[in-house]
Motif scaffolding. Structure first.
Motif, PDB file in Angstrom:
ATOM      1  N   ASP A 181       0.829  -1.207   0.000  1.00 15.26           N
ATOM      2  CA  ASP A 181       0.000   0.000   0.000  1.00 15.26           C
ATOM      3  C   ASP A 181       0.860   1.252   0.000  1.00 15.26           C
ATOM      4  OD1 ASP A 181      -2.460  -1.039  -0.087  1.00 15.26           O
ATOM      5  OD2 ASP A 181      -3.131  -0.239   1.858  1.00 15.26           O
ATOM      6  N   LYS A 182       1.913   1.214   0.795  1.00 13.90           N
ATOM      7  CA  LYS A 182       2.827   2.362   0.889  1.00 13.90           C
ATOM      8  C   LYS A 182       3.462   2.606  -0.476  1.00 13.90           C
ATOM      9  CE  LYS A 182       7.297   3.448   3.098  1.00 13.90           C
ATOM     10  NZ  LYS A 182       7.499   4.691   3.781  1.00 13.90           N
ATOM     11  N   GLU A 183       3.845   1.546  -1.143  1.00 16.38           N
ATOM     12  CA  GLU A 183       4.454   1.651  -2.468  1.00 16.38           C
ATOM     13  C   GLU A 183       3.473   2.303  -3.448  1.00 16.38           C
ATOM     14  OE1 GLU A 183       7.027   1.964  -5.136  1.00 16.38           O
ATOM     15  OE2 GLU A 183       7.599   1.417  -3.072  1.00 16.38           O
ATOM     16  N   ARG A 184       2.212   1.861  -3.379  1.00 17.91           N
ATOM     17  CA  ARG A 184       1.191   2.432  -4.268  1.00 17.91           C
ATOM     18  C   ARG A 184       1.017   3.930  -4.002  1.00 17.91           C
ATOM     19  NH1 ARG A 184      -1.475  -2.431  -4.277  1.00 17.91           N
ATOM     20  NH2 ARG A 184      -2.487  -2.061  -2.277  1.00 17.91           N
ATOM     21  N   TRP A 185       1.044   4.308  -2.725  1.00 20.59           N
ATOM     22  CA  TRP A 185       0.893   5.732  -2.392  1.00 20.59           C
ATOM     23  C   TRP A 185       2.092   6.528  -2.909  1.00 20.59           C
ATOM     24  CZ3 TRP A 185      -3.152   8.545  -1.080  1.00 20.59           C
ATOM     25  CH2 TRP A 185      -2.931   9.871  -0.703  1.00 20.59           C
ATOM     26  N   GLU A 186       3.279   5.964  -2.787  1.00 23.11           N
ATOM     27  CA  GLU A 186       4.488   6.631  -3.296  1.00 23.11           C
ATOM     28  C   GLU A 186       4.342   6.941  -4.781  1.00 23.11           C
ATOM     29  OE1 GLU A 186       7.196   7.840  -1.703  1.00 23.11           O
ATOM     30  OE2 GLU A 186       6.013   7.333   0.066  1.00 23.11           O
ATOM     31  N   GLN A 187       3.730   5.997  -5.506  1.00 26.26           N
ATOM     32  CA  GLN A 187       3.553   6.237  -6.941  1.00 26.26           C
ATOM     33  C   GLN A 187       2.580   7.394  -7.188  1.00 26.26           C
ATOM     34  OE1 GLN A 187       2.451   2.320  -8.255  1.00 26.26           O
ATOM     35  NE2 GLN A 187       4.521   1.517  -7.887  1.00 26.26           N
ATOM     36  N   ARG A 188       1.582   7.495  -6.317  1.00 29.73           N
ATOM     37  CA  ARG A 188       0.646   8.630  -6.467  1.00 29.73           C
ATOM     38  C   ARG A 188       1.361   9.949  -6.182  1.00 29.73           C
ATOM     39  NH1 ARG A 188      -5.119   7.142  -3.738  1.00 29.73           N
ATOM     40  NH2 ARG A 188      -5.796   9.083  -4.704  1.00 29.73           N
ATOM     41  N   VAL A 189       2.259   9.939  -5.212  1.00 31.49           N
ATOM     42  CA  VAL A 189       3.034  11.153  -4.908  1.00 31.49           C
ATOM     43  C   VAL A 189       3.894  11.516  -6.131  1.00 31.49           C
ATOM     44  CG1 VAL A 189       4.774  12.206  -3.410  1.00 31.49           C
ATOM     45  CG2 VAL A 189       3.048  10.668  -2.427  1.00 31.49           C
ATOM     46  N   ASP A 190       4.576  10.508  -6.665  1.00 31.70           N
ATOM     47  CA  ASP A 190       5.402  10.755  -7.864  1.00 31.70           C
ATOM     48  C   ASP A 190       4.566  11.405  -8.965  1.00 31.70           C
ATOM     49  OD1 ASP A 190       7.755   9.747  -6.859  1.00 31.70           O
ATOM     50  OD2 ASP A 190       7.398   7.705  -7.601  1.00 31.70           O
ATOM     51  N   ALA A 191       3.369  10.854  -9.178  1.00 31.20           N
ATOM     52  CA  ALA A 191       2.515  11.360 -10.261  1.00 31.20           C
ATOM     53  C   ALA A 191       2.112  12.820 -10.002  1.00 31.20           C
ATOM     54  CB  ALA A 191       1.277  10.480 -10.397  1.00 31.20           C
ATOM     55  N   CYS A 192       1.878  13.165  -8.745  1.00 30.20           N
ATOM     56  CA  CYS A 192       1.509  14.559  -8.409  1.00 30.20           C
ATOM     57  C   CYS A 192       2.691  15.503  -8.577  1.00 30.20           C
ATOM     58  CB  CYS A 192       1.100  14.664  -6.949  1.00 30.20           C
ATOM     59  SG  CYS A 192      -0.452  13.954  -6.569  1.00 30.20           S
ATOM     60  N   TYR A 193       3.866  15.007  -8.236  1.00 33.64           N
ATOM     61  CA  TYR A 193       5.065  15.851  -8.257  1.00 33.64           C
ATOM     62  C   TYR A 193       5.566  16.119  -9.681  1.00 33.64           C
ATOM     63  CZ  TYR A 193       6.188  15.853  -3.208  1.00 33.64           C
ATOM     64  OH  TYR A 193       6.198  16.075  -1.859  1.00 33.64           O
ATOM     65  N   GLU A 194       5.413  15.099 -10.525  1.00 34.19           N
ATOM     66  CA  GLU A 194       5.992  15.205 -11.863  1.00 34.19           C
ATOM     67  C   GLU A 194       5.270  16.244 -12.707  1.00 34.19           C
ATOM     68  OE1 GLU A 194       6.048  11.345 -13.807  1.00 34.19           O
ATOM     69  OE2 GLU A 194       7.406  10.748 -12.156  1.00 34.19           O
ATOM     70  N   ALA A 195       6.048  17.002 -13.449  1.00 31.36           N
ATOM     71  CA  ALA A 195       5.449  17.932 -14.397  1.00 31.36           C
ATOM     72  C   ALA A 195       5.892  17.471 -15.780  1.00 31.36           C
ATOM     73  CB  ALA A 195       5.932  19.342 -14.111  1.00 31.36           C
ATOM     74  N   GLU A 196       4.923  16.944 -16.522  1.00 32.63           N
ATOM     75  CA  GLU A 196       5.297  16.451 -17.857  1.00 32.63           C
ATOM     76  C   GLU A 196       5.754  17.602 -18.741  1.00 32.63           C
ATOM     77  OE1 GLU A 196       1.961  14.152 -19.263  1.00 32.63           O
ATOM     78  OE2 GLU A 196       2.172  12.873 -17.469  1.00 32.63           O
ATOM     79  N   GLU A 197       5.119  18.739 -18.546  1.00 31.17           N
ATOM     80  CA  GLU A 197       5.365  19.903 -19.404  1.00 31.17           C
ATOM     81  C   GLU A 197       6.067  20.972 -18.553  1.00 31.17           C
ATOM     82  OE1 GLU A 197       5.901  21.812 -22.201  1.00 31.17           O
ATOM     83  OE2 GLU A 197       4.476  20.296 -22.973  1.00 31.17           O
ATOM     84  N   PRO A 198       7.392  21.164 -18.699  1.00 28.90           N
ATOM     85  CA  PRO A 198       8.081  22.098 -17.803  1.00 28.90           C
ATOM     86  C   PRO A 198       7.840  23.579 -18.113  1.00 28.90           C
ATOM     87  CG  PRO A 198       9.636  21.106 -19.338  1.00 28.90           C
ATOM     88  CD  PRO A 198       8.310  20.483 -19.625  1.00 28.90           C
ATOM     89  N   ASP A 199       7.211  23.867 -19.250  1.00 28.22           N
ATOM     90  CA  ASP A 199       7.039  25.269 -19.620  1.00 28.22           C
ATOM     91  C   ASP A 199       5.641  25.810 -19.349  1.00 28.22           C
ATOM     92  OD1 ASP A 199       9.691  25.496 -20.395  1.00 28.22           O
ATOM     93  OD2 ASP A 199       9.234  24.558 -22.323  1.00 28.22           O
ATOM     94  N   VAL A 200       4.939  25.161 -18.449  1.00 27.12           N
ATOM     95  CA  VAL A 200       3.614  25.682 -18.076  1.00 27.12           C
ATOM     96  C   VAL A 200       3.601  25.988 -16.587  1.00 27.12           C
ATOM     97  CG1 VAL A 200       2.405  24.423 -19.895  1.00 27.12           C
ATOM     98  CG2 VAL A 200       2.686  23.382 -17.637  1.00 27.12           C
ATOM     99  N   ARG A 201       2.526  26.654 -16.168  1.00 26.42           N
ATOM    100  CA  ARG A 201       2.341  26.969 -14.762  1.00 26.42           C
ATOM    101  C   ARG A 201       2.248  25.700 -13.925  1.00 26.42           C
ATOM    102  NH1 ARG A 201      -1.846  31.737 -14.663  1.00 26.42           N
ATOM    103  NH2 ARG A 201      -3.393  30.119 -14.678  1.00 26.42           N
ATOM    104  N   PRO A 202       2.934  25.638 -12.785  1.00 28.42           N
ATOM    105  CA  PRO A 202       2.853  24.421 -11.974  1.00 28.42           C
ATOM    106  C   PRO A 202       1.548  24.343 -11.185  1.00 28.42           C
ATOM    107  CG  PRO A 202       4.237  26.039 -10.886  1.00 28.42           C
ATOM    108  CD  PRO A 202       3.832  26.647 -12.207  1.00 28.42           C
ATOM    109  N   THR A 203       1.209  23.137 -10.782  1.00 30.57           N
ATOM    110  CA  THR A 203       0.166  22.966  -9.767  1.00 30.57           C
ATOM    111  C   THR A 203       0.858  23.102  -8.414  1.00 30.57           C
ATOM    112  OG1 THR A 203       0.564  20.606  -9.574  1.00 30.57           O
ATOM    113  CG2 THR A 203      -1.074  21.306 -11.214  1.00 30.57           C
TER     114      THR A 203
END
Ligand SMILES: Cc1ncc(C[n+]2csc(CCOP(=O)(O)OP(=O)(O)O)c2C)c(N)n1
Ligand SMILES: [Mg+2]
Length: 627
Positions: free
Chosen positions: A376-398
């Motif tokens: 479960d912890k591993e699955r949550w880590e992946q969700r954190v990664d997905a939130c942190y990652e910015a696929e497009e570096p030239d746009v406004r961040p969340t």
């Protein structure tokens, strides 16, 4: 005959404070390290004069607002692990009542701060003085009485000799790990300036031992039985783990038993994020991992926690029939919560005793339980990664991407400070804490405006570490003024200012409770009268710059990365200003994993409130009473 020294009350107070020490685990520190002050009539001739007379013994910081001086002192005390604190002196009247919010914050968070509001004449000869509240039915009431309910000790020094017992009581409470909080000595302005022949013993060095009370043997035996019987135990680490410096003892206990550790806002960082037993934040702002464990737990072991509604999901989170609570807490009041089994002791002493009594390898949770929460912890880590990652570096961040960018550049020395808005939720869910004191979230009072002054206090306690105040635009506007203090004293705090045009967190909350985001956006009025028009022509970056900060504006994710790196290396106060993708459209962070009770209108004509009430009633019906 006892020898005496003739001094004013204010001079005697400063001399007394300069020789008070705490000691714990062989470490000795000044109990009151410095005094913050804003002068007016009420303290200028008393404490103001005494602070210059004894400038070598007591350092002074000039503040801009009495409330924020308390926040700075609280930040200092927390970073000093409550072994050292600061005092705050104010004029009478408005200067004094500005302390109330800071005092409440200190008391709720169990953090020591010493307050000296000036007070009206003890002799009453000049009544009513400027700024005096006159109460027709009670001559002994002043506005300072507002500080009584938010202080752990309150006294008004109406005669010089009363300073002696009052100041000893003040030190006792400040250094007491159960009682500590705001301590207020109201100082009538005439008494401050009065001379008295003080016994010299009053100025002798004194050491206040910060005790570590051990567990009662009978309670300990009960606790051992409870742990041995548990199949799915879960530890909740609260702020008491940090206050006691029990992080290493907790890590050892968790590793030996395999019990997973969730944490409250105050307890986050009790284990580093990469410790296999750390399952992250618990409750309304918690991780899916921790909250699922909480739902199924048969024994909840709360360590140094007050069990606030965010932690318990307003008493809906611990669902399992027959779930019991074992509460290791230094305070009996908190130790008895949720009809729990109390283990009243210092967290470190209690954990060490519990481990010893359980015996080596005598108790361990099952391998399948461990495998379950690790996956479960591993699955949550992946969700954190997905939130942190910015696929497009030239746009406004969340906002989560702002945290992701920060995550890339910090190490265990960085300290993050936050208190209110949508950041506490995002941080509690997502932040990967790398050291026990990296995560500084004030969530007992969740007071907007705490962050910037607290960062100054933290930096005074940890001058060599990068200290970041993370603030929303609403929070910034509430209390930016101590920036000037950071600039004046060359305190190189770092501010990350997140512009999302209003109270995004409360906007979201409002929507969920049928309030339709009323009054939560900082926008122009639209044709229908709602505040949904253009963003306001207000430039907060320019505002921070005008107060003397170096300001770096980041428009995109890649700008932001660069700006954060520059700010991290800066040795002057530096602000990174970033506009985020508006949180009312994309929040980016995972939604709440547990409920929080905010009562909804029981009757309304608007359908949004009617619908919200239906949902509310369904949630309310899941509330448990733990008896
Ligand atoms: C002193 C104070 N007043 C009011 C609140 C209630 N409150 C909590 S969060 C919030 C809005 C914060 O706005 P901002 O700092 O911009 O953060 P955002 O919600 O946009 O992330 C408000 C008004 C509070 N916590 N503290
Ligand atoms: Mg905002």
């Amino acid at each position: 005959m006892t020898s005496t020294t003739r001094l004013t009350v204010a001079q005697a107070l400063v001399r007394f404070l300069s020789v008070q020490y705490t000691e714990r685990d062989g470490v000795r520190r000044r109990l009151i390290d410095a005094t913050w002050g804003i002068f007016g009539h009420g303290n200028v001739a008393g404490l103001g004069q005494a602070l210059i007379e004894y400038a070598d013994e007591m350092s002074y910081h000039q503040g801009r607002n009495e409330q924020s001086m308390v926040h700075a002192a609280v930040g200092y005390a927390r970073q000093s692990n409550r072994l050292s604190a600061q005092a705050v002196t104010t004029s009478i009247g408005p200067g004094a009542t500005n302390l109330v919010t800071g005092a409440a914050l200190a008391t709720i968070n169990h953090l020591p701060v010493l307050l000296f509001p000036g007070d009206t004449f003890a002799t009453r000869v000049a009544d009513p003085v400027l700024q005096q509240l006159e109460v027709p039915y009670a001559g002994d009431v002043s506005v300072n009485d507002c500080l009584r309910p938010v202080s752990k000790y309150f006294d008004r020094i109406t005669r010089p000799e009363a300073l002696i017992p009052a100041s000893l009581n003040a030190m006792r409470v400040l250094a007491d790990p159960v009682e500590t909080g705001a301590v207020t000595l109201a100082l009538p302005q005439d008494v401050q300036a009065e001379a008295y022949d003080w016994p010299d013993e009053f100025f002798a060095e004194r050491t206040w031992y910060v005790r570590r009370p051990a567990a009662d043997p009978a309670e300990l035996a009960e606790a051992v039985r409870a742990v041995r019987a548990a199949k799915r135990p879960l530890i909740i680490a609260g702020g008491g783990v940090h206050h006691s410096r029990a992080e290493a003892a907790l890590a050892e206990f968790a590793s030996a038993t395999g019990i997973p550790v969730a944490s409250t806002q105050a307890g986050k960082g009790s284990l580093n994020h990469d410790h296999p037993q750390d399952v992250g934040g618990i409750g309304h702002t918690g991780t899916a991992t921790a909250d699922e464990l909480a739902r199924l737990a048969d024994l909840v072991i709360g360590i140094g926690t007050r069990y606030t509604d965010f932690t318990t999901g307003s008493h809906t989170l611990f669902e399992r029939p027959g779930v019991r609570f074992l509460n290791l807490n230094i305070g009996a009041y908190d130790g008895h919560k949720l009809a729990g089994q109390p283990l009243i002791a210092d967290a470190r002493a209690g954990l060490t005793a519990l481990a010893r009594e359980l015996g080596p390898d005598a108790y361990r949770v099952t391998a399948s339980y461990i495998a379950e929460y690790r996956e479960d912890k591993e699955r949550w880590e992946q969700r954190v990664d997905a939130c942190y990652e910015a696929e497009e570096p030239d746009v406004r961040p969340t906002q989560p991407q702002v945290l992701g960018a920060l995550d890339e550049i910090v190490d265990e020395s960085d300290i993050l400070i936050n208190a209110a808005g949508s950041l506490p939720g995002d941080l509690h869910k997502l932040w990967r804490t790398r050291s026990f004191d990296q995560y500084h979230l004030e969530y007992g009072y969740s007071c907007m405006g705490y962050e910037i002054p607290a960062a100054i206090g933290v930096k005074l306690a940890a001058p060599d570490r990068p200290v970041w105040a993370l603030v929303g635009d609403g929070t910034y506007l509430m209390m930016p003024t101590e920036i000037v203090t950071a600039v004046q004293e060359g305190i190189a705090i770092k501010v990350v200012l997140i512009q999302n045009h209003g109270y995004a967190s409360i906007g979201g909350l409002s929507e969920s409770v049928g309030g339709e985001r009323f009054g939560t956006a900082y926008r122009q009025q639209a044709d229908d009268g709602t505040y949904t028009g253009r963003p306001l022509p207000v430039d907060l970056a320019a505002n921070a710059a005008s107060l003397g900060m170096r300001v770096l504006r980041a428009k995109t994710v890649s700008d932001l990365r660069e700006a954060l790196a520059v700010a991290r290396a800066a040795d002057t106060p530096t602000c990174v200003y970033v506009e985020t993708e508006t949180a009312d459209t994309v929040s980016g962070a995972p939604p709440a994993q547990a409920w929080w009770d905010v009562p909804v209108a029981a009757t309304a004509t608007r359908s949004s409130a009617v619908k919200a009430r239906e949902l509310y009633e369904r949630h309310v019906s899941t509330r448990r009473r733990h008896l």
